[in-house]
Design an enzyme around this catalytic site. Structure first.
Site, mmCIF file in Angstrom:
data_model
loop_
_atom_site.group_PDB
_atom_site.id
_atom_site.type_symbol
_atom_site.label_atom_id
_atom_site.label_comp_id
_atom_site.label_asym_id
_atom_site.label_seq_id
_atom_site.Cartn_x
_atom_site.Cartn_y
_atom_site.Cartn_z
ATOM 1 C CB CYS A 9 -1.082 0.077 1.178
ATOM 2 S SG CYS A 9 -0.231 0.058 2.831
ATOM 3 N NE ARG A 15 -4.472 1.382 1.689
ATOM 4 C CZ ARG A 15 -4.178 2.406 0.859
ATOM 5 N NH1 ARG A 15 -5.119 2.196 -0.188
ATOM 6 N NH2 ARG A 15 -3.112 3.190 0.622
ATOM 7 C CG ASP A 123 -5.318 5.498 2.838
ATOM 8 O OD1 ASP A 123 -5.465 5.330 3.997
ATOM 9 O OD2 ASP A 123 -4.167 6.586 2.532
HETATM 10 P P1 4NP Z 1 -1.751 2.769 4.163
HETATM 11 O O1 4NP Z 1 -2.400 4.154 4.954
HETATM 12 O O2 4NP Z 1 -1.143 3.027 2.754
HETATM 13 O O3 4NP Z 1 -3.077 1.913 4.175
HETATM 14 O O4 4NP Z 1 -0.769 2.449 5.028
HETATM 15 C C1 4NP Z 1 -1.832 5.281 4.894
HETATM 16 C C2 4NP Z 1 -0.842 5.412 6.147
HETATM 17 C C3 4NP Z 1 -0.299 6.764 6.180
HETATM 18 C C4 4NP Z 1 -0.380 7.614 5.257
HETATM 19 C C5 4NP Z 1 -0.991 7.284 3.985
HETATM 20 C C6 4NP Z 1 -1.758 6.152 3.748
HETATM 21 N N1 4NP Z 1 0.292 8.910 5.235
HETATM 22 O O5 4NP Z 1 0.256 9.792 4.454
HETATM 23 O O6 4NP Z 1 1.138 9.106 6.222
#
Ligand code: 4NP
Length: 153
Positions: A9, A15, A123
């Site tokens: 991800c 995710r 997300d």
């Molecule tokens: P992930 O979610 O891609 O599902 O781990 C996110 C976690 C952090 C961030 C963006 C998406 N961020 O911008 O810090």
């Protein structure tokens, strides 16, 4: 040799840690290795988001051993299957691919449920706890289908 599967991800804290934990729970660890990574390095070295940890725990899955890491080009050599959670992750991974074989390893996770639909795992980072439950349910369905395929092959 174990078959190796990588979940990817953006941050590798929401995710893909869930996807890793869920798929690993459905496979024989002597035959399969599951890992996860993020296309961005914002959270390298961190635990999964506490909401992902809590949601996994509700279903008996421990993901507290995981630490965020960034996707690296050598992952194309290490893994047989690379699953992107959304289209942006998919495009970012493909931009690092060097060969047709690299590209052939990359798939969208939810196409396991609805082939060619190109649906995305949303997300949940900026939303509430319900978003994590929703993500868990879609990943559980996709991972069940993929695990059944792997176990037959
Ligand atoms: P992930 O979610 O891609 O599902 O781990 C996110 C976690 C952090 C961030 C963006 C998406 N961020 O911008 O810090």
């Amino acid at each position: 040799m174990k078959t190796k599967i990588l979940m990817v991800c953006l941050g590798n804290i929401c995710r893909s840690p869930l996807a890793e934990g869920i798929l690993a729970s459905k496979l024989d660890p002597t035959k399969f290795m599951v890992d996860s990574a993020g296309t961005a390095g914002y959270h390298v070295g961190e635990l999964a988001d506490r909401r992902s940890i809590a949601t996994a725990k509700q279903y008996g899955i421990d993901i507290t051993y995981q630490r965020s890491r960034k996707f690296v080009r050598s992952d194309f050599q290490t893994f047989e299957y690379i699953f992107a959670m959304d289209q942006s992750n998919y495009n970012n991974i493909l931009s690092l691919a060097k060969t047709a074989e690299d590209r052939s390893k990359v798939h969208l996770m939810l196409n396991q449920i609805s082939p060619n639909s190109n649906a995305e795992v949303p997300d949940p980072y900026y939303g509430g706890d319900q978003g994590f439950e929703n993500v868990f349910q879609m990943l559980d369905e996709a991972c069940s289908i993929f695990a059944a395929k792997l176990s037959k092959s």
